[in-house]
Design a protein around this motif. Structure first.
Motif, PDB file in Angstrom:
ATOM      1  N   LEU A 242       0.952  -0.908   0.065  1.00  0.00           N
ATOM      2  CA  LEU A 242       0.072  -0.214   0.148  1.00  0.00           C
ATOM      3  C   LEU A 242       0.852   1.468   0.081  1.00  0.00           C
ATOM      4  O   LEU A 242       0.276   2.281  -0.471  1.00  0.00           O
ATOM      5  CB  LEU A 242      -0.862  -0.072   1.147  1.00  0.00           C
ATOM      6  N   THR A 243       2.067   1.145   0.632  1.00  0.00           N
ATOM      7  CA  THR A 243       2.857   2.178   0.664  1.00  0.00           C
ATOM      8  C   THR A 243       4.190   2.049  -0.401  1.00  0.00           C
ATOM      9  O   THR A 243       4.222   1.199  -0.988  1.00  0.00           O
ATOM     10  CB  THR A 243       3.460   2.386   2.133  1.00  0.00           C
ATOM     11  N   THR A 244       5.064   3.087  -0.583  1.00  0.00           N
ATOM     12  CA  THR A 244       6.009   3.154  -1.718  1.00  0.00           C
ATOM     13  C   THR A 244       7.223   2.283  -1.038  1.00  0.00           C
ATOM     14  O   THR A 244       8.030   1.845  -2.262  1.00  0.00           O
ATOM     15  CB  THR A 244       6.434   4.536  -1.827  1.00  0.00           C
ATOM     16  N   ASN A 245       7.441   1.844   0.054  1.00  0.00           N
ATOM     17  CA  ASN A 245       8.548   1.179   0.463  1.00  0.00           C
ATOM     18  C   ASN A 245       9.883   1.858   0.221  1.00  0.00           C
ATOM     19  O   ASN A 245      10.791   1.262   0.285  1.00  0.00           O
ATOM     20  CB  ASN A 245       8.511  -0.268  -0.172  1.00  0.00           C
ATOM     21  N   HIS A 246       9.664   3.386   0.302  1.00  0.00           N
ATOM     22  CA  HIS A 246      10.805   4.164   0.213  1.00  0.00           C
ATOM     23  C   HIS A 246      10.589   4.973   1.416  1.00  0.00           C
ATOM     24  O   HIS A 246       9.868   5.871   1.484  1.00  0.00           O
ATOM     25  CB  HIS A 246      10.833   4.991  -1.126  1.00  0.00           C
ATOM     26  N   MET A 247      11.510   4.643   2.480  1.00  0.00           N
ATOM     27  CA  MET A 247      11.210   5.150   3.681  1.00  0.00           C
ATOM     28  C   MET A 247      12.287   6.187   4.001  1.00  0.00           C
ATOM     29  O   MET A 247      13.366   6.201   3.613  1.00  0.00           O
ATOM     30  CB  MET A 247      11.441   4.137   4.957  1.00  0.00           C
ATOM     31  N   GLU A 248      12.099   7.093   5.113  1.00  0.00           N
ATOM     32  CA  GLU A 248      12.875   8.213   5.531  1.00  0.00           C
ATOM     33  C   GLU A 248      12.653   8.505   6.842  1.00  0.00           C
ATOM     34  O   GLU A 248      11.588   8.651   7.324  1.00  0.00           O
ATOM     35  CB  GLU A 248      13.321   9.387   4.431  1.00  0.00           C
TER      36      GLU A 248
END
Length: 961
Positions: free
Chosen positions: A406-412
């Motif tokens: 559901l999310t981009t899987n690009h975290m910060e």
């Protein structure tokens, strides 16, 4: 997946192999001393490929030691265990030690598909009839006129066989390509000091491979280093249980799976020299199993075939009886023409059987599935099992992960609580104020807690830039830690890692034990916020010193965690513990000092909210099942449109403690499950399937998701974040980890189901009309208006062309506005029965009127009036099927022409069918028993065929009041 028989073969092969190895130790040691082939020496290596491969296959520690152990073996392979293979050496290593590819069974040649098609009993009977017809025809009518009837049948059979064989051959090539893509996985290797991803096919002997939980061991090799590495060898041995890999048992075999821990291995053999390659060479690869829909339709085909056989026998008996009656009980002298007539009656009966047997049904299913699989592959979904395509169309519930799907899987990292204060990290840049507000001692503990306690790795790319290889969460933490600009290499050299306890989904944390340069030990731990906070009894204060954690402070930190989670941030806690004396070097699980709470942002993917709404409109319930904090899960679920005002969000511990009856009551409204274990997901799926009778799709990426993926009707593994264990347990691999792709799979699944229904409706109509027309005409007039050649041509239209046209229709958005098909729903619906009966009655009435009143109504006179009428009946019958095919494009829509001209394949088939019909009627009359028709009669045929279709369309148009 291997069958039970294949696993048994493997188990027996391994047993025999181990028994043999018990007696050849001396011979093996002698073999080690034999001369190295000159080709190997010239290539710069000093160990024979077969000797090297047999060391690992035989698990022979003595032979390994005779070569000087791991270090000396690496020297003989001209590779450094730290640097890895140099890219310039790859081709040389492939030449000497082989490619990491298995010898595949060669593709079946085209003529084998032709041969298989010719094995059909009815076609064989027709060929025999055709040959006899040619012989009798030449004897009675002379050359070449006498051979036309038989030759016409042979030409039609040739066309049927050719088209069917070409179709099957193309499908086999498609499935071969898909299987090759399915086996093409990415592995992490160290080459020229840099860690990088490569295809499993590009792996070479000497490569240093990195292994972690869920990975498949890509080749045979030797253990270099690692932590708690356990391997599941059941795929080779067929025996459950794991094997611990260590220096005293360093052997790793291709095809096995990493169950726990992590490590590095030296590749010693690839491809056909591996244990997996040798065993697979002795096993023949089985074909694709029939899907549930194919099994169901085969049953339908059997029933229709029996009915067709009955009509064929009755037609032959009636025609023969009428013919014998004309011979006055056999008083009239018999001639060769009479024998030819009886043979023709038999050929017509056999041809009726050919038309009646719907061999196009399994063809249509295979075509539709192959077409859908090919399109889904382009749409970033790899279908591993054929049945997944059709089952996905019936899905009524999707249990989806949050992160990456559901999310981009690009975290910060965007928020951090440290030294008693919450701070914002804007755009991943640390200002001087933030750095200066953190004491150096705390900063050092924070950074070491991130860099030492991780499965990720910093590597330098070809452009010189630093790249992080690892999970998105750990990548975000490492990127954050890099901003402090510490001398990480120097700091890490001061610490020696003693033990690593990898992350798993049960304890939801990972930890590491290190020895400090100044003496003593320190443990670092990170993981789920609530769990790590519960392990702490101290915190780092504003001055950097550890202070006791009071109940009030614990409550305040819990509020900070909830505050981060309510902003849709994923929260993690980091902590450490100093240890002075430790005997067993185990990692403690309490009395830690909390360093920080970090909030990691993972934005929702674009288009996910719309995709969720599409599912809801299609009657598919979407449920989020995640290991994250419940507040984070609820925030993301609301943003995606999953959690509604009347929906329920629950935590895993609360769910698993409920009774079965309580679960049945809350599951219909359950939309979010947070802090869940894999066992919770498995229980939810089981309840949905067995208690609530829903068709369930489940997404998963971890090794522990395998039970839920296997339990679900459709398992959807993530192609990017998913482990090889998860992919092996799944039916479909979502290559881009995107929820929109899952919705696309559901749409294509519905398309497959609907397309087969369209084709079945079309084919049943043709069956009914062809059988009854010939049978009634035989009973009344003593002749069949449709000859064997004509019926074979109709069979081509009905089976092959019909399957191509209707079974390959692409999906439209309207499919996702209907409720899903129930698990026990009847395949032939009321709408289909209505269309079949209505179309059949219309065609039978029309053809009946033409048969008995055609000459009078159309004023056909002259010697060729009967031939003209029979040709007109044949032509009208064909055009009825052409327009019936158009009508079948959408069983419920009235305007069936909508979207037809945008379907290029459908239009090509329609134009080709009409063109062939013109050629048969106008130019192949000698073979097809037809005569050329006037333009007026062509118009009559087309108008009669189109009448019901146009009436259906016109009746849908709005009328003026």
């Amino acid at each position: 997946m291997l069958s039970v028989q294949s696993k048994e073969k493997i188990r027996i092969a391994l047993y025999v192999q181990k028994a043999a190895l018990h007696f050849i130790d001396a011979a093996s040691l002698a073999a080690d001393k034999r001369q190295i082939p000159e080709e190997v020496r010239q290539a710069g290596f000093s160990i024979d490929p077969d000797d090297l491969a047999s060391i690992v296959r035989s698990h022979d520690l003595k032979r390994l030691e005779s070569h000087g152990g791991l270090e000396e073996l690496a020297r003989k392979l001209s590779v450094s265990l730290e640097k890895g293979v140099c890219p310039s050496e790859i081709s040389n290593r492939q030449r000497i030690y082989g490619l990491n590819k298995f010898v595949e069974k060669p593709s079946r040649p085209f003529f084998m598909f032709v041969w298989d098609t010719l094995q059909d009993l009815t076609l064989i009977i027709l060929m025999v009839c055709a040959v006899i017809s040619v012989g009798v025809g030449i004897a009675t009518k002379g050359w070449p006129k006498g051979m036309y009837d038989g030759l016409g049948i042979i030409l039609c059979i040739f066309l049927v066989v050719l088209v069917t064989a070409i179709s099957d051959y193309k499908q086999s090539l498609q499935f071969r390509d898909l299987n090759k893509e399915k086996r093409n996985i990415q592995v992490h290797v160290t080459r020229n000091r840099n860690r990088q991803k490569v295809s499993i096919y590009d792996l070479v002997v000497g490569d240093i491979v990195h292994l972690s939980i869920g990975d498949q061991v890509p080749a045979d090799g030797l253990f270099i280093s690692g932590y708690s590495l356990s391997i599941d060898e059941s795929s080779l041995s067929g025996e459950s249980g794991t094997v611990n890999i260590e220096n005293r048992r360093p052997f790793l075999l291709s095809g096995t799976k990493v169950q726990e821990g992590s490590g590095k291995m030296l590749v010693t053999s690839v491809g056909m020299r591996t244990e997996w390659g040798r065993l697979m060479f002795t096993l023949s690869e089985g074909g694709n199993d029939e899907t549930p829909l194919q099994v169901k339709l085969n049953g339908v085909a059997t029933i229709i075939g029996k009915i067709g056989l009955a009509f064929a026998v009755l037609t032959f008996l009636v025609l023969t009886a009428r013919f014998l009656e004309t011979k006055h009980g056999g008083i009239t002298k018999w001639t060769m023409d009479d024998a030819l007539s009886l043979l023709n009656f038999f050929a017509i009966a056999v041809t009726i059987l050919v038309v009646a047997v719907p061999e196009g049904l399994p063809l249509a299913v295979t075509l539709s599935l192959a077409f859908a699989m090919k399109k889904l592959m382009k749409g970033r979904a790899l279908v591993r099992h054929l049945s997944a395509c059709e089952t996905m169309g019936s899905v009524s519930s999707i249990c989806t992960d949050k992160t990456g799907t559901l999310t981009t899987n690009h975290m910060e990292v965007t928020q951090i609580w440290i030294c008693g204060e919450a701070k914002t990290v804007e755009s991943n840049r640390l200002g001087n104020a933030l750095k200066s507000s953190i004491p150096e001692k705390v900063m050092k503990a924070l950074v070491l807690g991130i860099f030492l306690n991780t499965n990720s790795e910093l590597v330098k790319g070809q452009d010189g830039k630093t790249e992080i290889l690892g999970s998105p969460t750990e990548t975000a933490l490492l990127e954050f830690a890099l901003l402090f600009q510490m001398d990480l290499d120097a700091e890490k050299q001061e610490c020696k890692t003693i033990k690593v306890d990898p992350f798993n989904s049960v304890k939801k944390n990972m930890s590491v034990l290190v020895a400090l340069r100044g003496g003593g030990l320190r443990a670092f731990v990170k993981g789920a916020s609530e769990i790590i906070l519960g392990m702490c009894d101290k915190i780092v204060g504003k001055d950097g010193e550890s202070v006791s954690l009071s109940d009030e402070q614990r409550k305040n930190i819990a509020n900070v965690i909830d505050g981060f989670a309510c902003k849709a941030l994923r929260t993690l806690c980091l902590a450490f513990k100093d240890i002075e004396n430790i005997s067993d070097e185990s990692i403690p699980d309490n009395n830690y000092t909390l360093i920080a709470v970090v909030g990691i942002k993972d934005p929702v993917r674009p288009g996910v909210k719309e995709a969720v709404q599409t599912c809801i409109a299609a009657g598919i319930t979407v449920r989020m099942v995640t290991g994250d904090n419940i507040n984070t899960a609820k925030a993301i679920a609301k943003e995606c449109g999953i959690l509604t005002d009347d929906g329920i969000a629950i935590e895993g511990p609360d769910f698993r403690n409920k009774s079965t009856q309580e679960m049945k009551e809350i599951i219909p409204k359950l939309q979010v499950m947070a802090r869940s274990l894999p066992s919770d997901k498995h229980k939810l799926v089981t309840m949905l399937r067995k208690e609530l009778k829903e068709v369930v799709a489940v997404t998963g990426d971890g090794t522990n998701d395998a039970p839920a993926l296997h339990e679900a009707d459709i398992g959807l593994a993530m192609g990017i974040a998913g482990t090889e264990v998860a992919k092996e347990s799944a039916d479909v691999v979502i290559m881009d980890d995107n929820f929109k792709t899952i919705v696309n799979v559901a749409k294509w699944g519905r398309s497959v189901y609907i397309n087969i229904q369209k084709f079945l409706q079309f084919q049943l109509t043709v069956n009914v009309v062809a059988l009854i027309t010939n049978f009634v005409s035989a009973c009344v007039s003593g002749s069949a208006p449709l000859t064997a050649v004509q019926l074979l041509w109709v069979n081509m239209i009905m089976d092959t062309f019909g399957a191509l046209a209707l079974a390959t229709e692409p999906p439209h958005d309207g499919l996702m506005k209907r409720p899903p098909v129930g698990r026990n729903a009847h395949f032939i619906t009321r709408v289909m029965w209505r269309n079949i009966i209505g179309q059949s009655l219309y065609q039978l009435a029309t053809l009946g009127i033409l048969s008995f009143e055609g000459k009078r109504l159309l004023k056909l006179n002259g010697a060729d009036s009967t031939s003209t009428l029979n040709t007109l009946i044949f032509n009208t019958f064909v055009f009825c099927q052409v327009f019936n095919e158009i009508s079948s494009r959408d069983m419920e829509k009235i305007n069936v022409f909508q979207g037809m001209f945008s379907s290029s394949l459908f239009m090509i088939i329609m134009v080709s069918t009409v063109a062939f019909q013109v050629v048969i009627v106008e130019f192949l009359g000698t073979f097809a028993d037809t005569v050329p028709l006037s333009l007026e009669l062509w118009g009559v045929s087309i108008l009669i065929g189109a009448d019901r279709t146009s009436h259906k369309t016109m009746s849908s148009m709005p009328r003026k009041r």
